[in-house]
Scaffold this motif. Structure first.
Motif, short mmCIF file in Angstrom:
data_model
loop_
_atom_site.label_atom_id
_atom_site.label_comp_id
_atom_site.label_asym_id
_atom_site.label_seq_id
_atom_site.Cartn_x
_atom_site.Cartn_y
_atom_site.Cartn_z
N ALA A 39 -14.59 -2.33 0.61
CA ALA A 39 -13.30 -2.59 0.52
C ALA A 39 -12.56 -1.65 1.28
N VAL B 32 -9.30 -7.65 -4.42
CA VAL B 32 -10.84 -6.66 -4.15
C VAL B 32 -11.86 -6.96 -5.26
N TYR C 191 -5.58 -13.03 -2.05
CA TYR C 191 -7.05 -12.40 -1.90
C TYR C 191 -6.89 -11.23 -3.17
N TYR D 272 -13.60 -8.38 -0.18
CA TYR D 272 -12.44 -8.97 -0.76
C TYR D 272 -12.98 -10.45 -0.94
#
Length: 279
Positions: free
Chosen positions: A84, A76, A74, A139
């Motif tokens: 986030a 940001v 993953y 995300y």
């Protein structure tokens, strides 16, 4: 009293600045400055791709417990730094919870063999569920990979035994088929050999008959008063002596007895002689 303070932000990172405890701005990479205590650098976020490995233990439709390892990558979202940083206290716990939910709802509907075949479908289900949820928190889910499926050791041994038995069965069948082909070919070769042998014997007999016919005609023409029966008797006698000669000259034959008895005493004597040589 306000004091200016300098700080630096690394590449692929951003800093979050608050003024009097309220979100103010995002500090970009490089040198930055805040006025303390009015401004404060409260945290940093990295735009690098991160990975979390989630180990899930559950059972399949055929009641086999296994451990699955799901790797989630993953990142940001640059346009959602605020979400986030402020929406989630611990994003890794959120991702782990969603992985548990998807895997424990999907695996119990599949048998063990189907689980290994449906790895890509399971990984896609995990990715779709996480992407839908985590995008709202800032995300981006790049990839979800099922890196390991580990059933109980006894189950693995049983699966290996089944596979070994199948391969052994296939090998036995192939070997039997090979033996069958060899036997068929051997029988065909034997039949062909006997056929050719029969053809040879027939030709040999035909040649003998032709030779005898020629001999009889020549002998009858050369000896006056000789009948065909006399010639046949003479030829048979000659062949008889040739046969006795061949039998007597054979390596395994020591004595050849020619029966020529005229009474019971001669038969008894010949029997005793034959018995003596047979010892």
């Amino acid at each position: 009293m306000c004091i200016p303070c300098c700080f630096t932000v690394s590449t692929s990172e951003v800093g979050v600045v608050e003024t009097w405890g309220k979100y103010s701005r995002v500090a970009t990479p490089g040198l930055g400055c805040v006025i303390w205590p009015m401004d404060n650098l409260v945290g940093r976020l990295s735009f690098r791709v991160q990975q979390i490995n989630v180990k899930v233990e559950t059972k399949t439709l055929d009641n086999v417990f296994l451990t699955a390892v799901v790797s989630v990558q993953y990142q940001v979202l640059r346009e959602k730094v605020y979400e986030a940083f402020y929406a989630l206290t611990n994003p890794q716990q959120q991702i782990t919870a969603h992985v548990y939910d998807v895997m424990r709802s999907q695996l119990p509907t599949l048998e063990l063999d189907e689980v290994f075949e449906a790895k890509e479908d399971l990984a896609l289900a995990v990715k779709n569920a996480l992407a839908k949820t985590m995008s709202g928190y800032g995300y981006q889910i790049l990839q979800a990979l099922i890196t390991d499926l580990d059933p109980d050791q006894r189950v693995k041994n049983a699966m290996n035994e089944i596979n070994s038995s199948k391969r052994l069965k296939y090998a036995v069948a192939e070997r039997a088929e090979g033996d069958k082909i060899l036997q068929v070919k051997s029988a065909e070769a034997e039949a062909e050999s006997k056929y050719l042998s029969g053809v040879g014997v027939a030709k040999q007999r035909k040649a003998i008959v032709d030779g005898l016919r020629t001999s009889i005609v020549d002998f009858s023409d050369g000896v006056k008063g000789a009948s065909s029966k006399d010639v046949m008797d003479l030829l048979l006698l000659t062949q008889y002596f040739d046969c006795i000669k061949d039998v007597g000259s054979a390596p395994h034959c020591k004595t050849t007895f020619v029966p020529s008895s005229k009474s019971f005493g001669d038969d008894l004597r010949n029997s005793q002689i034959q018995a003596e040589f047979a010892k």
